[in-house]
Design a protein around this motif. Structure first.
Motif, PDB file in Angstrom:
ATOM      1  N   GLY A  19       0.766  -1.237   0.000  1.00  0.00           N
ATOM      2  CA  GLY A  19       0.000   0.000   0.000  1.00  0.00           C
ATOM      3  C   GLY A  19       0.793   1.282   0.000  1.00  0.00           C
ATOM      4  N   LEU A  20       2.054   1.227  -0.412  1.00  0.00           N
ATOM      5  CA  LEU A  20       2.858   2.460  -0.450  1.00  0.00           C
ATOM      6  C   LEU A  20       2.230   3.518  -1.352  1.00  0.00           C
ATOM      7  N   GLU A  21       1.464   3.073  -2.337  1.00  0.00           N
ATOM      8  CA  GLU A  21       0.831   4.028  -3.260  1.00  0.00           C
ATOM      9  C   GLU A  21      -0.217   4.899  -2.559  1.00  0.00           C
ATOM     10  N   ASN A  22      -0.616   4.528  -1.347  1.00  0.00           N
ATOM     11  CA  ASN A  22      -1.607   5.316  -0.607  1.00  0.00           C
ATOM     12  C   ASN A  22      -0.996   6.510   0.131  1.00  0.00           C
ATOM     13  N   ILE A  23       0.334   6.575   0.160  1.00  0.00           N
ATOM     14  CA  ILE A  23       1.008   7.729   0.762  1.00  0.00           C
ATOM     15  C   ILE A  23       1.135   8.824  -0.294  1.00  0.00           C
ATOM     16  N   PRO A  24       0.579  10.010  -0.062  1.00  0.00           N
ATOM     17  CA  PRO A  24       0.662  11.067  -1.077  1.00  0.00           C
ATOM     18  C   PRO A  24       2.102  11.518  -1.312  1.00  0.00           C
ATOM     19  N   ALA A  25       2.412  11.844  -2.544  1.00  0.00           N
ATOM     20  CA  ALA A  25       3.763  12.295  -2.889  1.00  0.00           C
ATOM     21  C   ALA A  25       4.076  13.643  -2.261  1.00  0.00           C
ATOM     22  N   GLU A  26       3.046  14.422  -1.997  1.00  0.00           N
ATOM     23  CA  GLU A  26       3.238  15.726  -1.348  1.00  0.00           C
ATOM     24  C   GLU A  26       1.954  16.097  -0.606  1.00  0.00           C
ATOM     25  N   GLY A  27       2.062  17.103   0.243  1.00  0.00           N
ATOM     26  CA  GLY A  27       0.907  17.552   1.004  1.00  0.00           C
ATOM     27  C   GLY A  27       0.771  16.824   2.329  1.00  0.00           C
ATOM     28  N   PRO A  28      -0.026  17.378   3.239  1.00  0.00           N
ATOM     29  CA  PRO A  28      -0.142  16.824   4.582  1.00  0.00           C
ATOM     30  C   PRO A  28      -1.027  15.589   4.667  1.00  0.00           C
ATOM     31  N   ALA A  29      -0.730  14.734   5.626  1.00  0.00           N
ATOM     32  CA  ALA A  29      -1.564  13.569   5.917  1.00  0.00           C
ATOM     33  C   ALA A  29      -1.198  13.071   7.313  1.00  0.00           C
ATOM     34  N   ILE A  30      -2.154  12.383   7.936  1.00  0.00           N
ATOM     35  CA  ILE A  30      -1.944  11.790   9.258  1.00  0.00           C
ATOM     36  C   ILE A  30      -1.846  10.283   9.093  1.00  0.00           C
ATOM     37  N   LEU A  31      -0.756   9.694   9.568  1.00  0.00           N
ATOM     38  CA  LEU A  31      -0.584   8.248   9.529  1.00  0.00           C
ATOM     39  C   LEU A  31      -0.967   7.699  10.901  1.00  0.00           C
ATOM     40  N   ALA A  32      -2.076   6.971  10.964  1.00  0.00           N
ATOM     41  CA  ALA A  32      -2.573   6.429  12.230  1.00  0.00           C
ATOM     42  C   ALA A  32      -2.278   4.934  12.271  1.00  0.00           C
ATOM     43  N   SER A  33      -1.416   4.528  13.208  1.00  0.00           N
ATOM     44  CA  SER A  33      -0.927   3.151  13.234  1.00  0.00           C
ATOM     45  C   SER A  33      -1.243   2.434  14.536  1.00  0.00           C
ATOM     46  N   ASN A  34      -1.372   1.097  14.439  1.00  0.00           N
ATOM     47  CA  ASN A  34      -1.361   0.304  15.663  1.00  0.00           C
ATOM     48  C   ASN A  34       0.038   0.384  16.272  1.00  0.00           C
ATOM     49  N   HIS A  35       0.184  -0.065  17.517  1.00  0.00           N
ATOM     50  CA  HIS A  35       1.469   0.117  18.200  1.00  0.00           C
ATOM     51  C   HIS A  35       1.839  -1.156  18.938  1.00  0.00           C
ATOM     52  N   LEU A  36       2.742  -1.923  18.340  1.00  0.00           N
ATOM     53  CA  LEU A  36       3.156  -3.198  18.905  1.00  0.00           C
ATOM     54  C   LEU A  36       4.511  -3.158  19.570  1.00  0.00           C
ATOM     55  N   SER A  37       5.377  -2.245  19.133  1.00  0.00           N
ATOM     56  CA  SER A  37       6.765  -2.265  19.581  1.00  0.00           C
ATOM     57  C   SER A  37       7.380  -0.873  19.577  1.00  0.00           C
ATOM     58  N   PHE A  38       8.412  -0.733  20.388  1.00  0.00           N
ATOM     59  CA  PHE A  38       9.227   0.483  20.412  1.00  0.00           C
ATOM     60  C   PHE A  38       9.761   0.800  19.015  1.00  0.00           C
ATOM     61  N   SER A  39       9.976  -0.244  18.223  1.00  0.00           N
ATOM     62  CA  SER A  39      10.590  -0.066  16.903  1.00  0.00           C
ATOM     63  C   SER A  39       9.624   0.400  15.816  1.00  0.00           C
ATOM     64  N   ASP A  40       8.325   0.478  16.118  1.00  0.00           N
ATOM     65  CA  ASP A  40       7.352   0.894  15.096  1.00  0.00           C
ATOM     66  C   ASP A  40       7.696   2.259  14.498  1.00  0.00           C
ATOM     67  N   SER A  41       8.142   3.169  15.353  1.00  0.00           N
ATOM     68  CA  SER A  41       8.443   4.539  14.902  1.00  0.00           C
ATOM     69  C   SER A  41       9.697   4.611  14.048  1.00  0.00           C
ATOM     70  N   PHE A  42      10.415   3.493  13.939  1.00  0.00           N
ATOM     71  CA  PHE A  42      11.615   3.458  13.110  1.00  0.00           C
ATOM     72  C   PHE A  42      11.341   2.741  11.788  1.00  0.00           C
ATOM     73  N   PHE A  43      10.586   1.647  11.848  1.00  0.00           N
ATOM     74  CA  PHE A  43      10.337   0.870  10.626  1.00  0.00           C
ATOM     75  C   PHE A  43       9.442   1.612   9.643  1.00  0.00           C
ATOM     76  N   LEU A  44       8.397   2.277  10.133  1.00  0.00           N
ATOM     77  CA  LEU A  44       7.516   2.989   9.205  1.00  0.00           C
ATOM     78  C   LEU A  44       8.247   4.105   8.467  1.00  0.00           C
ATOM     79  N   PRO A  45       8.966   5.011   9.154  1.00  0.00           N
ATOM     80  CA  PRO A  45       9.707   6.030   8.406  1.00  0.00           C
ATOM     81  C   PRO A  45      10.748   5.442   7.468  1.00  0.00           C
ATOM     82  N   ALA A  46      11.298   4.264   7.822  1.00  0.00           N
ATOM     83  CA  ALA A  46      12.356   3.670   7.007  1.00  0.00           C
ATOM     84  C   ALA A  46      11.882   3.276   5.621  1.00  0.00           C
ATOM     85  N   VAL A  47      10.591   2.942   5.487  1.00  0.00           N
ATOM     86  CA  VAL A  47      10.100   2.475   4.185  1.00  0.00           C
ATOM     87  C   VAL A  47       9.454   3.584   3.358  1.00  0.00           C
ATOM     88  N   LEU A  48       9.393   4.798   3.909  1.00  0.00           N
ATOM     89  CA  LEU A  48       8.767   5.908   3.206  1.00  0.00           C
ATOM     90  C   LEU A  48       9.819   6.828   2.594  1.00  0.00           C
TER      91      LEU A  48
END
Length: 243
Positions: A19-48
């Motif tokens: 679903g990377l295509e659902n992230i807009p190329a520009e402009g604001p958006a809120i990413l609302a995620s489940n939270h399983l681990s301390f590492s969540d905040s690192f893995f999501l930015p890493a793939v964007l």
């Protein structure tokens, strides 16, 4: 620094993404995620390709010594934003203001509606404060995100992470513009939050529990405390004697 950290994480753990295509190329958006681990905040930015800003405890940025400076540099490098969480109400207002500021700059704002990590891998009720209020105050779209298996990489209390592939599913943007400016209506806030949590549940496949994760953690802690007390009491009884 974000790219060096992100590149290292992708190389070491090889996270899969849908679903990377659902992230807009520009402009604001809120990413609302489940939270399983301390590492969540690192893995999501890493793939964007775009920067995403999450809220982090101010203590991560102010700890003294070499370790403290390295920790602060790391969190800044992955897009974490310090917020003073002293006092529940003040912390909430600070987080909301920070989120609005990020959105008004036309950037991506990341948030965990559960408010804390899941204590057992299940999905808990979303808190109707930060997520919904930022969305309704700004009109920004909300993109549901599901982190998969990140809790298995570094469970609470484990220092050394396990090398395995986590997953990330990114859903289609949700439009709440029909409620724009209604961030003072608690019923609307609840409705928006529940709709987002439902989409996260569908993406993650998690069992949903209709209580807050903070309450679940208290229940677990109380149960563990009672079990320890019972064990101590049994151990204190003379051998061969029962009540």
């Amino acid at each position: 620094m974000k790219f060096s950290i992100g590149g290292s994480l992708k190389l070491a753990f090889r996270p899969w993404v849908e679903g990377l295509e659902n992230i807009p190329a520009e402009g604001p958006a809120i990413l609302a995620s489940n939270h399983l681990s301390f590492s969540d905040s690192f893995f999501l930015p890493a793939v964007l390709d775009r920067k995403v800003t999450f809220i982090a405890k101010a203590e991560y940025f102010t700890s003294p010594g070499v370790k403290g400076r390295l920790t602060a540099a790391f969190f800044k490098g992955v897009g974490q934003l310090p917020v003073d969480r002293s006092g529940a109400r003040g912390a909430g207002e600070a987080a909301i203001k920070s989120g609005v500021d990020v959105i008004e700059r036309g950037e991506l704002f990341g948030i965990y509606p559960e408010g804390t990590r899941s204590p057992d891998g299940r999905l808990y009720r979303g808190k109707p404060g930060g997520l919904a209020r930022v969305a309704l105050a700004t009109g920004a779209p909300v993109i549901p995100v599901a982190m998969i298996d990140t809790e298995k990489i570094q469970p609470p209390g484990k220092v050394v992470p396990k090398l395995m592939r986590p997953g990330i599913r990114i859903g289609k943007p949700l439009d709440f513009s029909r409620y724009h400016g209604m961030d003072g209506d608690r019923f609307i806030l609840r409705s928006v939050t529940d709709e987002v949590m439902y989409e996260i549940m569908k993406l993650s496949g998690q069992e949903y529990v209709d209580i807050y994760a903070t309450a679940a953690k208290r229940q677990i802690a109380d149960a563990e405390k009672a079990a320890k007390a019972e064990k101590v009491e049994k151990g204190a009884q003379p051998e061969g004697k029962t009540e």
